[in-house]
Design an enzyme around this catalytic site. Sequence first.
Site, short mmCIF file in Angstrom:
data_model
loop_
_atom_site.label_atom_id
_atom_site.label_comp_id
_atom_site.label_asym_id
_atom_site.label_seq_id
_atom_site.Cartn_x
_atom_site.Cartn_y
_atom_site.Cartn_z
N TYR A 1 -1.73 -2.64 -0.66
CA TYR A 1 -1.28 -2.74 -2.19
C TYR A 1 -1.62 -4.13 -2.65
O TYR A 1 -1.48 -5.11 -2.01
CB TYR A 1 0.13 -2.06 -2.53
CG TYR A 1 0.96 -2.90 -1.84
CD1 TYR A 1 1.68 -4.07 -2.41
CD2 TYR A 1 1.72 -2.40 -0.73
CE1 TYR A 1 2.67 -4.60 -1.76
CE2 TYR A 1 2.69 -2.94 -0.23
CZ TYR A 1 3.29 -3.84 -0.74
OH TYR A 1 4.21 -4.53 -0.17
N TYR B 1 4.83 2.28 -4.05
CA TYR B 1 6.16 2.45 -3.76
C TYR B 1 6.95 3.31 -4.64
O TYR B 1 6.92 2.95 -5.93
CB TYR B 1 7.02 0.81 -3.63
CG TYR B 1 6.61 0.11 -2.44
CD1 TYR B 1 7.30 0.53 -1.19
CD2 TYR B 1 5.84 -0.91 -2.37
CE1 TYR B 1 6.98 -0.33 -0.13
CE2 TYR B 1 5.45 -1.67 -1.31
CZ TYR B 1 6.25 -1.38 -0.14
OH TYR B 1 6.10 -2.14 1.15
N HIS C 1 1.66 -1.65 6.00
CA HIS C 1 2.77 -2.28 6.78
C HIS C 1 4.06 -1.26 6.56
O HIS C 1 4.12 -0.61 5.63
CB HIS C 1 3.34 -3.73 6.58
CG HIS C 1 3.49 -4.04 5.02
ND1 HIS C 1 2.70 -4.09 4.05
CD2 HIS C 1 4.63 -4.00 4.43
CE1 HIS C 1 3.23 -4.05 3.00
NE2 HIS C 1 4.39 -3.95 2.99
N HIS D 1 8.16 -1.85 6.39
CA HIS D 1 9.16 -2.74 6.49
C HIS D 1 10.43 -2.01 7.65
O HIS D 1 10.75 -0.77 7.28
CB HIS D 1 9.98 -2.87 5.24
CG HIS D 1 9.06 -3.38 4.10
ND1 HIS D 1 9.01 -4.73 3.98
CD2 HIS D 1 7.95 -2.93 3.49
CE1 HIS D 1 8.20 -4.91 2.98
NE2 HIS D 1 7.60 -4.11 2.54
N ARG E 1 -1.57 -6.86 0.24
CA ARG E 1 -0.91 -6.75 1.56
C ARG E 1 -1.45 -5.92 2.73
O ARG E 1 -2.25 -4.71 2.16
CB ARG E 1 0.35 -5.98 1.40
CG ARG E 1 1.55 -6.86 0.57
CD ARG E 1 2.00 -8.19 1.06
NE ARG E 1 1.92 -8.46 2.45
CZ ARG E 1 3.26 -8.04 3.40
NH1 ARG E 1 4.24 -7.70 2.75
NH2 ARG E 1 3.11 -8.46 4.58
FE LIG Z 1 5.94 -3.99 1.49
#
Ligand SMILES: [Fe+3]
Lengths: 208, 246
Positions: B150, B111, B163, B165, B160
Site C-alpha cells: 500500500y 486496513y 507485511h 505487523h 510499503r
Molecule cells: Fe502496515
Amino acid sequence: MTQRLDYLQETPSQTAGPYVHIGLAPRQAGFDIYERNFDNVLVGPNTKGERIRIEGRVLDGSGTPLRDVLLEIWQANAAGKYNHPADLQDKPIDPHFRGWGRAASDFETGLYWFETIKPGPVIGRHGRVMAPHINFWIVARGINIGLNTRMYFSDEEEANAKDPVLNSIEWEVRRKTLIAQREQRGNQVVYRFDIRFHGDDETVFFEI
Amino acid sequence: MNDHRFRVGEFYQRDRLVHPPAYTPGYKTSILRSPKNALIAIENSLSEITGPVFDPSELGPLDNDLILNYAKDGLPIGERILVHGYVRDENGRPVPNALVEIWQANAGGRYRHKNDRYIAPLDPNFGGCGRTLTDKDGYYVFRTIKPGPYPWRNHNNEWRPSHIHYSISGYGWAQRLITQMYFEGDPLIPMCPILRTIPDEAQARRLIAVQDRNAFAAFDYRAYRFDIVLRGSRATPFENYVQGEK
Ligand SMILES: [Fe+3]
C-alpha cells in the site's frame, strides 16, 4: 578454532505504525471482532487498593500530542507484589488484579487514560525498596523501538527521595519528569502524566 | 519452581545494534518522535523481569484464524496462507504462553481502520487481526490472506512491501517487542524506508519470512515460516531481593 557461543539474537524491532489499533485495540480502530478485549481498565469490583485514574498525553518534538500512540502499563498490586511467578517476595497476590493494561490515545485530543489502583512499594536490587511506580511502554508510528519509562507518584515524596532508580538519574532536574501530579476531581483521584520527546522537560526513558 | 522460565534473573543487555535507532531521518515521522537524550540504563529489578501472564480462556477459538474470524457472508478475497513459527529466547529455549498478536492490510492493501483512506476497498469478510498464545514448544500459527502493498506518505510515491505487523509479549516486561514480517521475493523490500531503519542489512533480512513448502496444504493454502527471538535471561535469580531494605 575456539568454541562458539550459541546464543540467538533478538528479533529486530519495527515501528508499530499508524494502524496498531487494529491488532492491539480493534474497537478503537472501528470494529468489533474479539469477545474479550485487552483494555485500559485494570480494576474490578473486588480489586484491593486505592482507585486511581492516570491520564495524560504524549507530546512530540513540536509539542503536538500524538493522537495515534499506544501505551501499556505493568505494575504491582496494592501490597507491592507483581502477579508473576518470578516475584518471590513474601506478599499476597491479589487474584483480582493482573496489573497490566493497554490504552490508545484519543484520535482527536491525544489523551490517554487508565483506571487502576496505586501500587505498593516493591523490593529492588540489593534489597533497596523502590518507591511505588508504574512501568510504561510506548509505541506509535515514528517510534522504531518501544520506549520504556516509569511513572512515580507526587504524594510519595519521601519514598521517591530514596528510590534507587530515580537516584540513578544523574541529572536531578530530569527526575521530576517521571513524577505524576496527584489531583482530586470530584471523588476521583487523578494522576496526570504527560510524556515528552524533546525540550527542557523531556521525559527520562530507560534502557532496561 | 521447576519451570525454567520463572527461575529468571536479569535479562541480557539488549544488543542495540540489532535494532533501529530511535532517530532515522529516512523515516520522516521518527524525527519528532524520538527522544533527544540518551536512554538511561537501569539494572533489571522485579519490575522488568516480571510481566503479564495470559490465560488461554481469554482468547476465542477463531482468534488466530483471520480467514474465518471476521467472515460475514463469505470468505475473504486473496491468497490463502498460513504463517507459523517458534518464539524462542536468546538462550534458544522455547517461550511458551507468549501472547502473539498480528494485524495487516487486506489483499488490496487496505486496513480496516478509521484513519486509512486508501481507495482500495475494504473486504467485508476480512478484519485483519489475530492473536494466539504459543504452545509449550513456543509454536504459534495463524491462517490468513496475504496482505497487499500500500502507498503511504513519506517521500512521494512511497509503497510499503507486503507485511504483517507482530506484537509479542513474553514472560518478562523487558521482552516486549513489536516488529513486522515481510515476504520473501517482494520487490519493494530493498527500498522500504521502514525496513531500512535497521542499519545492519543482515539483521533487516531476518524479518523476511520464507515460503515453507512442507507446511502447504494441497488445494488450500501456501505457508510462510517466521521465527521470533525474544531477549533471554540469566538462570539465577538476583541477590537477596526478598530481604527488606538495607
Ligand atoms: Fe502496515
